[in-house]
Write a protein that holds these residues in place. Sequence first.
Motif, PDB file in Angstrom:
ATOM      1  N   ARG A 307     -25.715  63.140  34.458  1.00  0.00           N
ATOM      2  CA  ARG A 307     -25.399  62.151  35.494  1.00  0.00           C
ATOM      3  C   ARG A 307     -25.075  60.781  34.906  1.00  0.00           C
ATOM      4  NH1 ARG A 307     -29.784  64.733  38.200  1.00  0.00           N
ATOM      5  NH2 ARG A 307     -31.202  63.019  37.647  1.00  0.00           N
ATOM      6  N   THR A 308     -25.580  60.506  33.724  1.00  0.00           N
ATOM      7  CA  THR A 308     -25.329  59.201  33.110  1.00  0.00           C
ATOM      8  C   THR A 308     -24.137  59.228  32.166  1.00  0.00           C
ATOM      9  OG1 THR A 308     -26.850  59.664  31.274  1.00  0.00           O
ATOM     10  CG2 THR A 308     -27.785  58.634  33.251  1.00  0.00           C
ATOM     11  N   ALA A 309     -23.510  60.399  31.995  1.00  0.00           N
ATOM     12  CA  ALA A 309     -22.389  60.536  31.068  1.00  0.00           C
ATOM     13  C   ALA A 309     -21.070  60.471  31.828  1.00  0.00           C
ATOM     14  CB  ALA A 309     -22.502  61.859  30.317  1.00  0.00           C
ATOM     15  N   SER A 310     -20.010  60.222  31.097  1.00  0.00           N
ATOM     16  CA  SER A 310     -18.674  60.215  31.695  1.00  0.00           C
ATOM     17  C   SER A 310     -17.754  61.093  30.860  1.00  0.00           C
ATOM     18  CB  SER A 310     -18.122  58.787  31.770  1.00  0.00           C
ATOM     19  OG  SER A 310     -18.032  58.220  30.469  1.00  0.00           O
ATOM     20  N   GLY A 311     -16.725  61.600  31.508  1.00  0.00           N
ATOM     21  CA  GLY A 311     -15.726  62.376  30.798  1.00  0.00           C
ATOM     22  C   GLY A 311     -16.119  63.800  30.487  1.00  0.00           C
ATOM     23  N   LEU A 312     -17.156  64.323  31.137  1.00  0.00           N
ATOM     24  CA  LEU A 312     -17.579  65.701  30.888  1.00  0.00           C
ATOM     25  C   LEU A 312     -16.826  66.678  31.784  1.00  0.00           C
ATOM     26  CD1 LEU A 312     -21.471  65.542  30.563  1.00  0.00           C
ATOM     27  CD2 LEU A 312     -19.754  65.488  28.748  1.00  0.00           C
ATOM     28  N   LYS A 313     -16.615  67.867  31.255  1.00  0.00           N
ATOM     29  CA  LYS A 313     -16.175  68.993  32.075  1.00  0.00           C
ATOM     30  C   LYS A 313     -17.369  69.444  32.922  1.00  0.00           C
ATOM     31  CE  LYS A 313     -12.115  69.339  29.988  1.00  0.00           C
ATOM     32  NZ  LYS A 313     -10.836  69.105  30.692  1.00  0.00           N
ATOM     33  N   PRO A 314     -17.143  70.300  33.914  1.00  0.00           N
ATOM     34  CA  PRO A 314     -18.259  70.762  34.749  1.00  0.00           C
ATOM     35  C   PRO A 314     -19.379  71.379  33.908  1.00  0.00           C
ATOM     36  CG  PRO A 314     -16.185  71.380  35.751  1.00  0.00           C
ATOM     37  CD  PRO A 314     -15.845  70.819  34.405  1.00  0.00           C
ATOM     38  N   LEU A 315     -20.593  70.911  34.138  1.00  0.00           N
ATOM     39  CA  LEU A 315     -21.780  71.409  33.426  1.00  0.00           C
ATOM     40  C   LEU A 315     -22.835  71.765  34.461  1.00  0.00           C
ATOM     41  CD1 LEU A 315     -23.702  71.899  31.044  1.00  0.00           C
ATOM     42  CD2 LEU A 315     -24.049  69.420  30.898  1.00  0.00           C
ATOM     43  N   SER A 316     -23.166  73.047  34.540  1.00  0.00           N
ATOM     44  CA  SER A 316     -24.167  73.513  35.492  1.00  0.00           C
ATOM     45  C   SER A 316     -25.307  74.168  34.740  1.00  0.00           C
ATOM     46  CB  SER A 316     -23.559  74.509  36.488  1.00  0.00           C
ATOM     47  OG  SER A 316     -23.021  75.634  35.802  1.00  0.00           O
ATOM     48  N   VAL A 317     -26.464  74.276  35.388  1.00  0.00           N
ATOM     49  CA  VAL A 317     -27.634  74.858  34.746  1.00  0.00           C
ATOM     50  C   VAL A 317     -28.204  75.974  35.618  1.00  0.00           C
ATOM     51  CG1 VAL A 317     -28.178  72.664  33.620  1.00  0.00           C
ATOM     52  CG2 VAL A 317     -29.291  73.243  35.771  1.00  0.00           C
ATOM     53  N   GLU A 318     -28.890  76.895  34.965  1.00  0.00           N
ATOM     54  CA  GLU A 318     -29.558  77.985  35.687  1.00  0.00           C
ATOM     55  C   GLU A 318     -30.874  78.291  34.997  1.00  0.00           C
ATOM     56  OE1 GLU A 318     -29.044  82.761  36.617  1.00  0.00           O
ATOM     57  OE2 GLU A 318     -27.241  81.498  36.559  1.00  0.00           O
ATOM     58  N   ARG A 319     -31.948  78.256  35.774  1.00  0.00           N
ATOM     59  CA  ARG A 319     -33.250  78.620  35.220  1.00  0.00           C
ATOM     60  C   ARG A 319     -33.365  80.138  35.174  1.00  0.00           C
ATOM     61  NH1 ARG A 319     -39.369  77.215  37.440  1.00  0.00           N
ATOM     62  NH2 ARG A 319     -40.422  77.775  35.471  1.00  0.00           N
ATOM     63  N   ARG A 320     -33.625  80.648  33.961  1.00  0.00           N
ATOM     64  CA  ARG A 320     -33.632  82.101  33.806  1.00  0.00           C
ATOM     65  C   ARG A 320     -34.392  82.484  32.545  1.00  0.00           C
ATOM     66  NH1 ARG A 320     -28.401  85.527  35.449  1.00  0.00           N
ATOM     67  NH2 ARG A 320     -28.939  87.589  34.652  1.00  0.00           N
ATOM     68  N   ASP A 321     -35.263  83.449  32.680  1.00  0.00           N
ATOM     69  CA  ASP A 321     -35.988  83.996  31.539  1.00  0.00           C
ATOM     70  C   ASP A 321     -35.097  85.066  30.911  1.00  0.00           C
ATOM     71  OD1 ASP A 321     -37.594  85.332  29.732  1.00  0.00           O
ATOM     72  OD2 ASP A 321     -39.371  85.287  31.005  1.00  0.00           O
ATOM     73  N   LEU A 322     -34.452  84.727  29.819  1.00  0.00           N
ATOM     74  CA  LEU A 322     -33.464  85.620  29.218  1.00  0.00           C
ATOM     75  C   LEU A 322     -34.088  86.792  28.474  1.00  0.00           C
ATOM     76  CD1 LEU A 322     -31.033  82.859  27.965  1.00  0.00           C
ATOM     77  CD2 LEU A 322     -30.669  84.415  29.892  1.00  0.00           C
ATOM     78  N   PHE A 323     -35.386  86.748  28.240  1.00  0.00           N
ATOM     79  CA  PHE A 323     -36.070  87.907  27.666  1.00  0.00           C
ATOM     80  C   PHE A 323     -36.286  88.974  28.739  1.00  0.00           C
ATOM     81  CE2 PHE A 323     -37.430  84.548  24.689  1.00  0.00           C
ATOM     82  CZ  PHE A 323     -36.982  85.119  23.513  1.00  0.00           C
ATOM     83  N   ARG A 324     -36.673  88.537  29.923  1.00  0.00           N
ATOM     84  CA  ARG A 324     -36.916  89.477  31.018  1.00  0.00           C
ATOM     85  C   ARG A 324     -35.634  89.830  31.777  1.00  0.00           C
ATOM     86  NH1 ARG A 324     -42.328  89.868  32.601  1.00  0.00           N
ATOM     87  NH2 ARG A 324     -43.741  88.446  31.504  1.00  0.00           N
ATOM     88  N   ARG A 325     -34.711  88.859  31.847  1.00  0.00           N
ATOM     89  CA  ARG A 325     -33.505  89.084  32.638  1.00  0.00           C
ATOM     90  C   ARG A 325     -32.301  88.484  31.915  1.00  0.00           C
ATOM     91  NH1 ARG A 325     -31.025  86.947  37.467  1.00  0.00           N
ATOM     92  NH2 ARG A 325     -32.398  85.116  37.428  1.00  0.00           N
ATOM     93  N   PRO A 326     -31.806  89.167  30.902  1.00  0.00           N
ATOM     94  CA  PRO A 326     -30.643  88.653  30.175  1.00  0.00           C
ATOM     95  C   PRO A 326     -29.414  88.580  31.082  1.00  0.00           C
ATOM     96  CG  PRO A 326     -31.118  90.920  29.531  1.00  0.00           C
ATOM     97  CD  PRO A 326     -32.267  90.470  30.379  1.00  0.00           C
ATOM     98  N   VAL A 327     -28.491  87.722  30.723  1.00  0.00           N
ATOM     99  CA  VAL A 327     -27.224  87.638  31.454  1.00  0.00           C
ATOM    100  C   VAL A 327     -26.455  88.922  31.187  1.00  0.00           C
ATOM    101  CG1 VAL A 327     -25.139  86.273  31.837  1.00  0.00           C
ATOM    102  CG2 VAL A 327     -27.252  85.136  31.112  1.00  0.00           C
ATOM    103  N   THR A 328     -26.085  89.610  32.221  1.00  0.00           N
ATOM    104  CA  THR A 328     -25.476  90.933  32.066  1.00  0.00           C
ATOM    105  C   THR A 328     -24.029  90.836  31.600  1.00  0.00           C
ATOM    106  OG1 THR A 328     -24.661  91.032  34.341  1.00  0.00           O
ATOM    107  CG2 THR A 328     -26.924  91.801  33.937  1.00  0.00           C
TER     108      THR A 328
END
Length: 409
Positions: A307-328
Amino acid sequence: MKLELSIEALGAKGDGIAREDGRPIFVPYALPGERFEVVEHGSERADPVAILQKSPERVEPPCPHFGACGGCDLQHAGPDLYRRFKRSLVIDALASRGLETQVHDLAPCLPRTRRRAVFTAQRIGGSTVFGFHARLSDRIVPLHVCHVVVPAIADRLDALRKLADLIAPRKGELRLTVTASDAGLDIAASDALKLDDKRRREIVSFAIGQDFARLTVGSETLVETRRPGVAIEAFRVEPPPGAFLQAVASAEEAMASLVTAHLSGAKQTADLFAGIGTFALRLARKSAVRAFETDAPALAAIEKAKRTASGLKPLSVERRDLFRRPVTAKELGSFDALAFDPPRAGAEAQSRELAISKVGRIAAVSCNPATLARDCRILVDGGYKLLSVTPIDQFLWSHHVEAVALLER
């Protein structure tokens, strides 16, 4: 039983390896080409008694705690031997999985550059011992100097010892995670004494008097005179108390340079095990990024920095335990590039999904050559080519080494 042994090589944890009647014997603080008088300690270990023949690659350790403190294994190794050893750890791990590729020279780490360290304290005989564990022991070695951490930490060891005396439990060990932030020392204590109001006031008064930026005990922030931050390129990120942080800023920059160069040109990038945004924020300068991480406060730090930066491409976040539920593999279909930087256990489940995905380029970062090699083997078996691996020194004079592996389909 005393023996005389000739040291043939260095083991994976920095011990010298000798052979007696065909069996390996590990001798701490010994170098290849040396001859030692030792006392056997178990079937495969021996304690050094005297050096009978020194290696020309032996140097004088700079720290007076060397040999007692378990934090540094290799201060006695000359720089060329040290660099060869750390690079060989990566080469040998890859070879154990049948992998061959270009392994670059070790990216160096200078003394007094570690900005984050975890100290231990314990009450013993009515006093508090503060420092690091001895080698292969629960015993704590009291520290008076440290040649690894930045001066902002090394110069405050006495203050940290006094703080530990205020909050160490009556039984068990206290852990102090100390980070040199841009606002001052950020200290997070775990397994501390249960605080009553009187002790809490005493601790708060001490922390303010010592000008600590923040002090957190367990889940409670007792003092925050200034909001701690660290620089990730031009971004100011405010890590949550005790958050994971790359220990050495120059090592982080070396890793990030490799990752961003390899993934350059991507339109959609995934950052797995993203932490506080070490790679995600940098990658978002040129690509849309989705950062996956299990720690909610770390993701909040990314969001605030964004939020304090400028000139960034879209940056989104997702809370996820990648040991239990890896990105398929199906979910990965929207990404053309990906970085991952898991804990020491590696990213086996996630690598299996990547191996059947169509992601074009991967940058794999690891603090454990063995699990990195395992994960790269999975990816290579899935059709990726292992282009190169770069060892990076982040834990100076220890047997630990970071590495960045670059792969593409």
